[in-house]
Design a protein around this motif. Structure first.
Motif, PDB file in Angstrom:
ATOM      1  N   LEU A  11       8.498  -9.406 -11.004  1.00  0.00           N
ATOM      2  CA  LEU A  11       7.243 -10.086 -10.692  1.00  0.00           C
ATOM      3  C   LEU A  11       6.449  -9.293  -9.666  1.00  0.00           C
ATOM      4  CD1 LEU A  11       5.433 -12.610 -11.003  1.00  0.00           C
ATOM      5  CD2 LEU A  11       6.687 -13.583  -9.074  1.00  0.00           C
ATOM      6  N   LYS A  12       7.117  -8.828  -8.634  1.00  0.00           N
ATOM      7  CA  LYS A  12       6.426  -8.050  -7.603  1.00  0.00           C
ATOM      8  C   LYS A  12       5.829  -6.779  -8.191  1.00  0.00           C
ATOM      9  CE  LYS A  12       8.955  -9.835  -3.675  1.00  0.00           C
ATOM     10  NZ  LYS A  12       9.864  -9.579  -2.566  1.00  0.00           N
ATOM     11  N   ASN A  13       6.543  -6.147  -9.113  1.00  0.00           N
ATOM     12  CA  ASN A  13       6.026  -4.937  -9.756  1.00  0.00           C
ATOM     13  C   ASN A  13       4.791  -5.230 -10.600  1.00  0.00           C
ATOM     14  OD1 ASN A  13       7.973  -3.280  -8.618  1.00  0.00           O
ATOM     15  ND2 ASN A  13       9.368  -3.521 -10.344  1.00  0.00           N
ATOM     16  N   LYS A  14       4.767  -6.405 -11.238  1.00  0.00           N
ATOM     17  CA  LYS A  14       3.623  -6.774 -12.065  1.00  0.00           C
ATOM     18  C   LYS A  14       2.343  -6.876 -11.242  1.00  0.00           C
ATOM     19  CE  LYS A  14       5.445  -7.605 -16.166  1.00  0.00           C
ATOM     20  NZ  LYS A  14       5.086  -6.855 -17.339  1.00  0.00           N
ATOM     21  N   PHE A  15       2.470  -7.341  -9.993  1.00  0.00           N
ATOM     22  CA  PHE A  15       1.302  -7.578  -9.153  1.00  0.00           C
ATOM     23  C   PHE A  15       1.116  -6.513  -8.070  1.00  0.00           C
ATOM     24  CE2 PHE A  15       2.206 -11.736 -10.952  1.00  0.00           C
ATOM     25  CZ  PHE A  15       0.942 -12.115 -11.364  1.00  0.00           C
ATOM     26  N   ALA A  16       1.897  -5.461  -8.112  1.00  0.00           N
ATOM     27  CA  ALA A  16       1.912  -4.475  -7.035  1.00  0.00           C
ATOM     28  C   ALA A  16       0.559  -3.822  -6.793  1.00  0.00           C
ATOM     29  CB  ALA A  16       2.961  -3.406  -7.327  1.00  0.00           C
ATOM     30  N   HIS A  17      -0.215  -3.602  -7.824  1.00  0.00           N
ATOM     31  CA  HIS A  17      -1.460  -2.847  -7.669  1.00  0.00           C
ATOM     32  C   HIS A  17      -2.703  -3.729  -7.639  1.00  0.00           C
ATOM     33  CE1 HIS A  17       0.789   0.816  -8.079  1.00  0.00           C
ATOM     34  NE2 HIS A  17       1.343   0.347  -9.174  1.00  0.00           N
ATOM     35  N   TYR A  18      -2.549  -5.018  -7.759  1.00  0.00           N
ATOM     36  CA  TYR A  18      -3.716  -5.901  -7.823  1.00  0.00           C
ATOM     37  C   TYR A  18      -4.547  -5.863  -6.547  1.00  0.00           C
ATOM     38  CZ  TYR A  18      -2.681  -7.946 -12.349  1.00  0.00           C
ATOM     39  OH  TYR A  18      -2.492  -8.131 -13.692  1.00  0.00           O
ATOM     40  N   GLU A  19      -3.912  -5.764  -5.392  1.00  0.00           N
ATOM     41  CA  GLU A  19      -4.664  -5.670  -4.146  1.00  0.00           C
ATOM     42  C   GLU A  19      -5.466  -4.375  -4.102  1.00  0.00           C
ATOM     43  OE1 GLU A  19      -2.019  -6.223  -0.872  1.00  0.00           O
ATOM     44  OE2 GLU A  19      -1.790  -8.371  -1.266  1.00  0.00           O
ATOM     45  N   ASP A  20      -4.883  -3.294  -4.616  1.00  0.00           N
ATOM     46  CA  ASP A  20      -5.611  -2.024  -4.686  1.00  0.00           C
ATOM     47  C   ASP A  20      -6.825  -2.154  -5.601  1.00  0.00           C
ATOM     48  OD1 ASP A  20      -3.764  -0.802  -3.008  1.00  0.00           O
ATOM     49  OD2 ASP A  20      -2.571  -0.031  -4.686  1.00  0.00           O
ATOM     50  N   TYR A  21      -6.655  -2.833  -6.735  1.00  0.00           N
ATOM     51  CA  TYR A  21      -7.770  -3.040  -7.655  1.00  0.00           C
ATOM     52  C   TYR A  21      -8.878  -3.836  -6.977  1.00  0.00           C
ATOM     53  CZ  TYR A  21      -4.242  -1.877 -11.222  1.00  0.00           C
ATOM     54  OH  TYR A  21      -3.254  -1.276 -11.965  1.00  0.00           O
ATOM     55  N   GLN A  22      -8.475  -4.856  -6.243  1.00  0.00           N
ATOM     56  CA  GLN A  22      -9.455  -5.694  -5.565  1.00  0.00           C
ATOM     57  C   GLN A  22     -10.197  -4.885  -4.497  1.00  0.00           C
ATOM     58  OE1 GLN A  22      -7.863  -9.275  -3.872  1.00  0.00           O
ATOM     59  NE2 GLN A  22      -9.839 -10.296  -3.897  1.00  0.00           N
ATOM     60  N   ARG A  23      -9.476  -4.049  -3.762  1.00  0.00           N
ATOM     61  CA  ARG A  23     -10.118  -3.185  -2.761  1.00  0.00           C
ATOM     62  C   ARG A  23     -11.113  -2.244  -3.421  1.00  0.00           C
ATOM     63  NH1 ARG A  23      -5.552  -3.536   0.191  1.00  0.00           N
ATOM     64  NH2 ARG A  23      -4.460  -1.961  -1.008  1.00  0.00           N
ATOM     65  N   CYS A  24     -10.750  -1.680  -4.557  1.00  0.00           N
ATOM     66  CA  CYS A  24     -11.656  -0.776  -5.277  1.00  0.00           C
ATOM     67  C   CYS A  24     -12.930  -1.500  -5.702  1.00  0.00           C
ATOM     68  CB  CYS A  24     -10.965  -0.176  -6.499  1.00  0.00           C
ATOM     69  SG  CYS A  24      -9.728   1.058  -6.106  1.00  0.00           S
ATOM     70  N   LEU A  25     -12.784  -2.725  -6.201  1.00  0.00           N
ATOM     71  CA  LEU A  25     -13.958  -3.501  -6.594  1.00  0.00           C
ATOM     72  C   LEU A  25     -14.838  -3.819  -5.391  1.00  0.00           C
ATOM     73  CD1 LEU A  25     -12.551  -6.008  -9.245  1.00  0.00           C
ATOM     74  CD2 LEU A  25     -14.060  -4.050  -9.626  1.00  0.00           C
ATOM     75  N   THR A  26     -14.225  -4.113  -4.262  1.00  0.00           N
ATOM     76  CA  THR A  26     -14.987  -4.383  -3.040  1.00  0.00           C
ATOM     77  C   THR A  26     -15.742  -3.135  -2.607  1.00  0.00           C
ATOM     78  OG1 THR A  26     -13.414  -6.066  -2.340  1.00  0.00           O
ATOM     79  CG2 THR A  26     -14.799  -5.114  -0.622  1.00  0.00           C
ATOM     80  N   ASP A  27     -15.092  -1.988  -2.637  1.00  0.00           N
ATOM     81  CA  ASP A  27     -15.757  -0.727  -2.292  1.00  0.00           C
ATOM     82  C   ASP A  27     -16.901  -0.436  -3.255  1.00  0.00           C
ATOM     83  OD1 ASP A  27     -13.963  -0.420  -0.223  1.00  0.00           O
ATOM     84  OD2 ASP A  27     -12.730   1.092  -1.265  1.00  0.00           O
ATOM     85  N   LEU A  28     -16.677  -0.672  -4.530  1.00  0.00           N
ATOM     86  CA  LEU A  28     -17.710  -0.454  -5.530  1.00  0.00           C
ATOM     87  C   LEU A  28     -18.900  -1.386  -5.293  1.00  0.00           C
ATOM     88  CD1 LEU A  28     -18.642   1.010  -8.065  1.00  0.00           C
ATOM     89  CD2 LEU A  28     -17.333  -0.641  -9.420  1.00  0.00           C
TER      90      LEU A  28
END
Length: 102
Positions: A11-28
């Motif tokens: 489960l942790k692996n499934k969601f591991a990169h979601y915070e990074d994706y959210q940060r990228c969207l915020t930067d964009l």
């Protein structure tokens, strides 16, 4: 997804990169806000500038709204993943301490 989850780490692996994706969207989103500001200041108010704004402002507004929606939904998924992971971790801890008591 449930078929793929065997242990908490799955489960942790499934969601591991979601915070990074959210940060990228915020930067964009921040970059788009800055581009919008520059566009509004640079295009001018003459006939060419007005034509430019007629063509650019609405699509840019739609892009901004779409990114805000994606960021919000991704945040909800990230939060739900964390909550589920925390619940499973707590369940594992409780099961382990109960097993130790027997």
């Amino acid at each position: 997804m449930a078929d793929d989850l065997k242990v908490l780490s799955d489960l942790k692996n499934k969601f591991a990169h979601y915070e990074d994706y959210q940060r990228c969207l915020t930067d964009l989103s921040r970059a788009i806000v800055e581009i919008n500001r520059i566009n509004k200041e640079s295009a001018g108010q003459d006939e060419i500038g007005k034509t430019y704004h007629q063509q650019v402002d609405k699509p840019t507004e739609n892009l901004t709204e779409t990114l805000a929606y994606l960021s919000k939904r991704l945040g909800a998924v990230t939060d739900a993943g964390k909550e589920t992971s925390d619940t499973m971790a707590k369940s594992d801890e409780e099961a382990g301490s109960q097993a130790d008591g027997f």
